[in-house]
Design a protein around this motif. Structure first.
Motif, mmCIF file in Angstrom:
data_model
loop_
_atom_site.group_PDB
_atom_site.id
_atom_site.type_symbol
_atom_site.label_atom_id
_atom_site.label_comp_id
_atom_site.label_asym_id
_atom_site.label_seq_id
_atom_site.Cartn_x
_atom_site.Cartn_y
_atom_site.Cartn_z
ATOM 1 N N THR A 119 60.145 10.155 61.699
ATOM 2 C CA THR A 119 59.439 11.390 62.045
ATOM 3 C C THR A 119 57.945 11.139 62.007
ATOM 4 O OG1 THR A 119 61.201 12.725 61.052
ATOM 5 C CG2 THR A 119 59.093 13.819 61.475
ATOM 6 N N HIS B 209 54.396 17.369 63.715
ATOM 7 C CA HIS B 209 55.488 18.096 63.076
ATOM 8 C C HIS B 209 55.068 18.592 61.700
ATOM 9 C CE1 HIS B 209 58.014 15.529 65.857
ATOM 10 N NE2 HIS B 209 58.534 16.720 66.062
ATOM 11 N N THR C 285 62.873 19.077 61.241
ATOM 12 C CA THR C 285 62.284 17.829 60.739
ATOM 13 C C THR C 285 62.244 17.894 59.214
ATOM 14 O OG1 THR C 285 60.107 18.830 61.172
ATOM 15 C CG2 THR C 285 60.897 17.193 62.750
#
Length: 466
Positions: A316, A326, A342
């Motif tokens: 991520t 994110h 996420t």
């Protein structure tokens, strides 16, 4: 029926005992070994073992699904049923859980689910301890004194659910903290390392680095508070960015409570935070920083949900080439915010694309006026969540850089800085390397960071600490 003793048997028996609509069982078997030293001599060592069992019961009702969580250590077979019943009672007396979601389902069980837990022992220090002893002799001859602590732990996590998940992860974690003090106690230097097995730790190299820093401290210059061009080594960068990551909940941002909030219930996702091509990411399979590839949540809160246990984790990017990509979400908060799912991952890596190490950055620094080289930060506390302004102290060596060379040690400072602001103002990022946060290493040891050059780091006041 024989009483369950192995971790996987405990998980299976707890699931079989459950009368709830849903059940998650997390069994964690741990073993640890440690060494402690002071005054150039070992003082203590020890080995420990332990077991912790967490049962999460979910109960469906007319108004929604409730959850109850009970964790206990040292659970025996005879204590298993009372623990399961306690979790069920907690669920039945609780109101509907806001973050309720269907329990995660999965495919085949982990191949090692029924195997014994991994363990560590004092043997992990077989090569490290003799090398440390040689450092004691070298330090004594050099009129410096070494203090420190080495710790190694292996935790085997077994996660089972009533929906069929059977997951297993073995997590080795090693940390080393080494302090050197001058003969008169007026100067102190610190170095820390994170490791999986101590095979990659060189005590002699660390001792040599600390001896060099103590030599820098033979000349001392007093400086006033102010803004200084400052080099932050990887450990200090980790000190700041771990805290930033802990506060990057998407829900908190959407509710207007963090530095990542935007007007009207929006977030700053998509906004450019840094001019440098910095990428802050997590990767459960990063070499040397491997961590659980699935979510393990003992309770709901912050950016975690007990209902999300067993969610697969992947690479991520939190910040990609300077752009906020994110924020951390659960399945519930992803639905609330409209952002992708996420979940948090138990490591953190900052890549800046730079090739220079800290020494090379020192050589290029301090030509237009005095600059500072930090060692680490300490006693970090949040001042303003809206800007993520943090305050704390420098510790164990702040050094003056003039004309590309370290020329003296200076006094310590209290700082006031926001890691988000620092990312935006940094003018150079060096080579990323595995590091250990001085402040948060006990809680979050798996980090890799570059050194950063900041043109105007805010030393808000002078501190008299060593």
């Amino acid at each position: 029926m024989s009483k369950p003793t192995a971790p996987h048997e405990i998980v299976e028996r707890a699931l079989a005992l459950s009368r709830a609509d849903g059940c998650v069982v997390i069994a964690e078997e741990s073993s640890s070994a440690n060494l402690r030293w002071a005054g150039n001599a070992l003082t203590t060592n020890g080995v420990t073992r332990g077991r912790t069992l967490t049962v999460i019961a979910t109960v469906d009702g007319a108004r929604g699904t409730a959850s109850g969580v009970v964790s206990r250590s040292g659970v025996t077979a005879g204590e298993l049923e009372p623990l399961v019943r306690a979790a069920e009672d907690a669920a039945r007396t609780a109101g509907p859980a806001e973050d309720a979601q269907p329990l995660v389902t999965g495919g085949e069980a982990a191949t090692a689910f029924e195997e014994p837990p991994a363990e560590t022992s004092a043997e992990v220090f077989d090569a490290f301890a003799p090398a440390l002893g040689e450092c004691f002799a070298s330090a004594g001859a050099g009129s410096r004194t070494l203090y420190g602590f080495a710790y190694h732990e292996v935790v085997s996590t077994y996660l089972g659910t009533s929906t069929g998940l059977r997951l297993r992860h073995d997590q080795p974690t090693g940390t080393l903290e080494l302090n050197a003090k001058s003969a008169d106690g007026s100067a102190s230097a610190w170095a820390g390392r994170a490791t999986r097995d101590f095979a990659d730790v060189d005590p002699a190299a660390l001792d040599a680095e600390l001896a060099r820093r103590l030599a820098w401290s033979r000349r001392r210059v007093e400086l006033p508070a102010g803004r200084y061009e400052t080099l932050l080594p990887p450990t200090a960068v980790a000190d700041l960015l771990i805290y930033q990551q802990w506060t990057s909940s998407a829900r908190d941002a959407a509710e207007g409570r963090t530095v990542f909030s935007a007007p009207g219930g929006a977030t700053r996702v998509g906004e450019q935070l840094a001019a440098l091509p910095l990428t802050l990411r997590s990767d459960p399979h990063a070499p040397g920083l491997e961590c659980a590839p699935f979510t393990v949540a003992h309770a709901s809160g912050g950016a975690a949900s007990a209902f999300d246990n067993g969610l697969p984790l992947q690479v991520t990017d939190w910040v990609r080439e300077g752009r906020l990509e994110h924020l951390m979400t659960t399945r519930h908060s992803a639905q609330l915010t409209g952002l992708p799912l996420t979940p948090g991952v138990d490591n953190l890596i900052l890549d800046g694309g730079g090739e220079r190490g800290l020494e090379e950055m020192v050589a290029a620094c301090g030509h237009d006026g005095p600059a500072l080289l930090l060692t680490c930060l300490w006693y970090i506390r949040e001042v303003d969540p809206a800007t993520l302004l943090l305050t704390g102290l420098t510790r164990d060596g702040v050094y003056l850089v003039e004309g590309g060379e370290v020329t003296a040690a200076v006094n310590n400072f209290r700082f006031n800085e926001s890691p988000v602001s620092l990312l935006g103002r940094a003018t150079e990022a060096g080579r990323t390397e595995q590091t250990l946060s001085r402040e948060w290493g006990d809680y979050f040891p798996r980090t890799a960071m570059p050194p950063l050059r900041v043109p105007d780091f805010n030393m808000s006041s002078v501190s008299q600490g060593v």
